[in-house]
Design an enzyme around this catalytic site. Structure first.
Site: not given
Ligand code: SPV
Ligand code: MG
Length: 299
Positions: A55
């Protein structure tokens, strides 16, 4: 037909707390709907993870949009797309808004970090904020690009995540409010909601506040409501539940001599047939057959 954007806007106006859960594909989004949530969060963490990718701004806008679009096509509740930093500068945000709005998505979230961002909850991660001015420019671009004023633009400040303090978080959120964001997402990585409550206590605007209580999961819905928080996003519980369930099942299955030796709970095939609309397809086939009979093509 009322747009999903309008439905979401009205839910925010009328509910004491809009409950949203994260999803990572059309099936998980459908399960969010079936469970009774108000809307789906198309999570950048979840979608990246289900592609076995970090991510960290690795996937393209089109890849994320394809997943969100499949959620729209399969769900009757609004989809809120987590669009990270907006895939570039103001012109990229403008293009993104046209595409996401055109796909029937109800709302997008953009956050004030530099590209490529890293997940907010990753230990020892790089959490660099974009300048306030440059993020305000993205909000202006987003607002100018939408064709329906019901389509919602959520501005997420990562000031607390980046360790910039409460005053900076309030200053940025206020600037995003003034620039016309429809709601503010305030994110925190603390283990309890103290700083979130401090933020909302200092928040003087009527603009809705949204939270993502992953790191402080013990916060109750009553506490959120009493602090005038309008929306809660349970961003990744569905992904983490799936991960555990798939792993446990496969770890047992690989050692088993037969499929019925595993102790983990499995859905029935029928459960999935229902959600993927196999029975609807069968009844449509039947209706075509009846019509063909009426027309004398078959007996
Ligand atoms: C997501 O679910 O991608 C978010 C929330 O942005 S977090 O993972 O807490 O950044
Ligand atoms: Mg996110």
């Amino acid at each position: 037909m009322t747009s999903q954007a309008k439905i979401l806007k009205e839910k925010i106006e009328r509910s004491s707390l809009v409950k949203v859960a994260g999803a990572f594909d059309a099936l998980s989004a459908k399960l969010v709907e079936i469970a009774g949530f108000d809307a789906v969060w198309a999570s950048s963490f979840g979608i990246s993870a289900t592609h076995a990718l970090p991510d960290a701004g690795i996937m393209t806008m089109t890849e994320f949009l394809n997943v969100s679009s499949s959620m729209v096509e399969s769900c009757k509740i609004p989809i809120i797309a987590d669009c990270d930093t907006g895939f570039g500068g103001p012109s990229n945000v403008s293009h993104m808004i046209k595409k996401y709005e055109g796909a029937g998505i109800a709302a997008v979230s953009i956050e004030d970090k530099t590209f490529p961002k890293q997940n907010s909850l990753l230990e020892d991660s790089t959490q660099e904020l974009l300048s306030e001015k440059d993020f305000v420019a993205k909000i202006i671009a987003a607002k100018n690009a939408r064709s329906d004023s019901n389509f919602l633009i959520f501005a997420r400040t990562e000031a607390l995540i980046a360790g910039k303090g409460m005053d900076e978080a309030i200053k940025r959120a206020s600037a995003y409010d003034d620039a016309g964001a429809d709601a503010i997402i305030i994110h925190s990585k603390q283990k309890d909601p103290t700083e979130i409550f401090e933020f909302v206590n200092k928040w003087e605007s009527t603009k809705p506040i949204i939270v993502i209580p992953t790191s402080y999961p013990s916060v109750t819905t009553d506490e959120l409501i009493s602090h005038r928080i309008k929306m809660v996003i349970y961003a990744n519980q569905s992904l983490r539940a799936s991960f555990v369930s798939i792993s446990k099942t496969l770890n047992e299955l690989v050692k088993a001599k037969s499929g019925d030796q595993i102790t983990t709970e499995l859905s029935t095939m029928e459960d999935i047939f229902k959600v993927q609309q196999m029975y609807k397809l069968k009844s449509e086939e039947k209706s075509i057959e009846d019509h063909l009979k009426k027309l004398g093509y078959i007996n």
